[in-house]
Motif scaffolding. Sequence first.
Motif, PDB file in Angstrom:
ATOM      1  N   ILE A   1      -3.974 -10.548   3.118  1.00  0.00           N
ATOM      2  CA  ILE A   1      -4.566  -9.318   2.583  1.00  0.00           C
ATOM      3  C   ILE A   1      -4.102  -9.146   1.153  1.00  0.00           C
ATOM      4  N   LYS A   2      -5.047  -9.179   0.236  1.00  0.00           N
ATOM      5  CA  LYS A   2      -4.717  -9.125  -1.201  1.00  0.00           C
ATOM      6  C   LYS A   2      -4.582  -7.678  -1.648  1.00  0.00           C
ATOM      7  N   ILE A   3      -3.437  -7.154  -1.375  1.00  0.00           N
ATOM      8  CA  ILE A   3      -3.189  -5.744  -1.583  1.00  0.00           C
ATOM      9  C   ILE A   3      -2.175  -5.537  -2.703  1.00  0.00           C
TER      10      ILE A   3
ATOM     11  N   LEU B   1      -9.218  -2.231   4.799  1.00  0.00           N
ATOM     12  CA  LEU B   1      -9.454  -1.020   4.017  1.00  0.00           C
ATOM     13  C   LEU B   1      -8.224  -0.120   3.998  1.00  0.00           C
ATOM     14  N   ASP B   2      -8.180   0.715   2.969  1.00  0.00           N
ATOM     15  CA  ASP B   2      -7.132   1.725   2.862  1.00  0.00           C
ATOM     16  C   ASP B   2      -7.377   2.811   3.914  1.00  0.00           C
ATOM     17  N   THR B   3      -6.329   3.546   4.244  1.00  0.00           N
ATOM     18  CA  THR B   3      -6.443   4.648   5.206  1.00  0.00           C
ATOM     19  C   THR B   3      -6.340   6.004   4.506  1.00  0.00           C
ATOM     20  N   ILE B   4      -6.369   5.989   3.175  1.00  0.00           N
ATOM     21  CA  ILE B   4      -6.243   7.245   2.418  1.00  0.00           C
ATOM     22  C   ILE B   4      -7.582   7.591   1.768  1.00  0.00           C
TER      23      ILE B   4
ATOM     24  N   ASN C   1       0.830  -1.210   0.000  1.00  0.00           N
ATOM     25  CA  ASN C   1       0.000   0.000   0.000  1.00  0.00           C
ATOM     26  C   ASN C   1       0.867   1.263   0.000  1.00  0.00           C
ATOM     27  N   SER C   2       1.951   1.239  -0.736  1.00  0.00           N
ATOM     28  CA  SER C   2       2.868   2.379  -0.852  1.00  0.00           C
ATOM     29  C   SER C   2       3.340   2.878   0.510  1.00  0.00           C
ATOM     30  N   GLY C   3       3.394   1.988   1.474  1.00  0.00           N
ATOM     31  CA  GLY C   3       3.868   2.372   2.806  1.00  0.00           C
ATOM     32  C   GLY C   3       2.789   2.985   3.686  1.00  0.00           C
ATOM     33  N   ASN C   4       1.583   3.130   3.160  1.00  0.00           N
ATOM     34  CA  ASN C   4       0.490   3.695   3.967  1.00  0.00           C
ATOM     35  C   ASN C   4      -0.115   2.627   4.870  1.00  0.00           C
ATOM     36  N   ASN C   5      -0.724   3.077   5.960  1.00  0.00           N
ATOM     37  CA  ASN C   5      -1.411   2.147   6.864  1.00  0.00           C
ATOM     38  C   ASN C   5      -2.607   1.499   6.194  1.00  0.00           C
TER      39      ASN C   5
END
Length: 166
Positions: free
Chosen positions: A164-166, A101-104, A83-87
């Motif tokens: 987690i399929k990220i 879920l994404d945090t952005i 996730n590009s280093g994001n939480n």
Amino acid sequence: MNKINRDERRDFILKSAKIAGVTFCGCIMGSLITACDKDEEIAAPPMPTGDFPVIKIADYPALAAPGGFMMTKLKYKDGSPANSGNNVFIFRIDQSSFATLDTICLHKSAPVNIVGGVLTCDLHAAKFDSATGAITDHGFAGEDFPPLRIFPNEFDAETGELKIKI
Ligand code: FES
């Protein structure tokens, strides 16, 4: 490294042209195929490895019971950040299902945090459903925008691992 032979390359070019709806004149297609007849080996593109981040739920007490949640960074097995280093948010819905879920926020890319148990954007205070990522309140955004990104996941009840399929 995977190698493909000239017949596979020829088939690939012909199929790609069909799929793309491209019509080559005979001389162009002929030269492409002729180029394939040179018996050189070229590297095939890397295949997706399915090397998704996996966490052991037992390592995270916050996720021990339904209703539990946490925010964490994930890594692929090779150590590179997901996730590009994001939480990423992880919510335990019941004994065997989780929401990831994404945090952005996809309005203006601001971080989303958990405020009073509700996913809330830091910038315009939009609120999101923790199970689906749907927008429940647009806050001060003043316009519509996409919901939070959901990452599919798989829980293995035997091993207690969540992929987690990220
Ligand atoms: S950046 Fe999240 S609501 Fe505007």
